[in-house]
Design an enzyme around this catalytic site. Sequence first.
Site, PDB file in Angstrom:
ATOM      1  N   ILE A 210       9.214  17.456 -62.373  1.00 43.06           N
ATOM      2  CA  ILE A 210       9.529  16.704 -62.647  1.00 43.06           C
ATOM      3  C   ILE A 210       9.225  15.131 -62.683  1.00 43.06           C
ATOM      4  O   ILE A 210       8.288  14.664 -63.838  1.00 43.06           O
ATOM      5  CB  ILE A 210      11.459  15.695 -62.976  1.00 43.06           C
ATOM      6  CG1 ILE A 210      11.997  17.071 -63.821  1.00 43.06           C
ATOM      7  CG2 ILE A 210      11.851  15.295 -63.583  1.00 43.06           C
ATOM      8  CD1 ILE A 210      13.345  16.964 -62.831  1.00 43.06           C
ATOM      9  N   CYS A 211       8.550  14.823 -60.995  1.00 37.52           N
ATOM     10  CA  CYS A 211       8.120  13.628 -60.698  1.00 37.52           C
ATOM     11  C   CYS A 211       6.537  13.896 -60.786  1.00 37.52           C
ATOM     12  O   CYS A 211       6.021  12.508 -62.015  1.00 37.52           O
ATOM     13  CB  CYS A 211       7.675  14.020 -59.208  1.00 37.52           C
ATOM     14  SG  CYS A 211       9.118  13.215 -58.269  1.00 37.52           S
ATOM     15  N   GLN A 212       5.732  14.969 -61.273  1.00 38.02           N
ATOM     16  CA  GLN A 212       4.700  15.145 -62.060  1.00 38.02           C
ATOM     17  C   GLN A 212       5.111  14.834 -63.283  1.00 38.02           C
ATOM     18  O   GLN A 212       3.265  13.823 -63.881  1.00 38.02           O
ATOM     19  CB  GLN A 212       4.605  16.789 -61.397  1.00 38.02           C
ATOM     20  CG  GLN A 212       2.358  16.172 -62.161  1.00 38.02           C
ATOM     21  CD  GLN A 212       1.807  17.376 -60.485  1.00 38.02           C
ATOM     22  OE1 GLN A 212       1.636  17.373 -60.123  1.00 38.02           O
ATOM     23  NE2 GLN A 212       0.719  18.672 -61.438  1.00 38.02           N
TER      24      GLN A 212
ATOM     25  N   ILE B 187       5.026  10.906 -63.450  1.00 38.40           N
ATOM     26  CA  ILE B 187       4.033  10.446 -63.036  1.00 38.40           C
ATOM     27  C   ILE B 187       3.051  10.290 -63.673  1.00 38.40           C
ATOM     28  O   ILE B 187       1.811   9.322 -64.006  1.00 38.40           O
ATOM     29  CB  ILE B 187       3.642  10.343 -61.688  1.00 38.40           C
ATOM     30  CG1 ILE B 187       5.071  10.341 -60.886  1.00 38.40           C
ATOM     31  CG2 ILE B 187       2.789   9.618 -60.843  1.00 38.40           C
ATOM     32  CD1 ILE B 187       5.609   8.193 -60.961  1.00 38.40           C
TER      33      ILE B 187
ATOM     34  N   SER C  53       5.882  17.255 -56.927  1.00 35.33           N
ATOM     35  CA  SER C  53       7.326  18.757 -57.620  1.00 35.33           C
ATOM     36  C   SER C  53       6.695  18.095 -58.892  1.00 35.33           C
ATOM     37  O   SER C  53       6.350  17.356 -59.730  1.00 35.33           O
ATOM     38  CB  SER C  53       8.424  18.178 -57.643  1.00 35.33           C
ATOM     39  OG  SER C  53       8.949  16.953 -57.196  1.00 35.33           O
TER      40      SER C  53
END
Length: 154
Positions: A45-47, A50, A43
């Site tokens: 924002i997660c990408q 991280i 996703s």
Amino acid sequence: MAVETGSAAPDFTLGDLNREQVTLSSLWREKNVLLVFYPFAFSQICQGEICQVRDELAGYSDENVQVVGVSVDTPFALKAWAEQQGFTFPLLSDFWPHGEVAKTYGVFNDIGGMANRGTFLIDTQGIVRFAEIVSPREARDQANWKKAVAALRG
């Protein structure tokens, strides 16, 4: 109820992207642990979050901190994501029982069936030294994490 600063970190064992079992207490006995809960692999924002951790990993390692990501994704999704993005730190699957560790840390989002964005810095005694929870739609300011890590030194 969310885990708070100054409390003992709840211990857990989860499978990583290779389905090897990882126990939190075995990590914090060796190094401080930055536990990063995120909603889903792949996703946007997660990408971004991280990948920033990946790009700045040396700074955490230099401070004797082991970064660990946790999501409700399957180990297979985590493995594909790690290979695609070049993640070298542990990504743990809280897939089954679904979100059980996220629930223990008070970051499970019942409506979305995922973890909210929760970050916990755990020292080598198993004590939470920093805790932050934000909504799934809100990117975290990782400068706050670095300040917390720096505070462990001093």
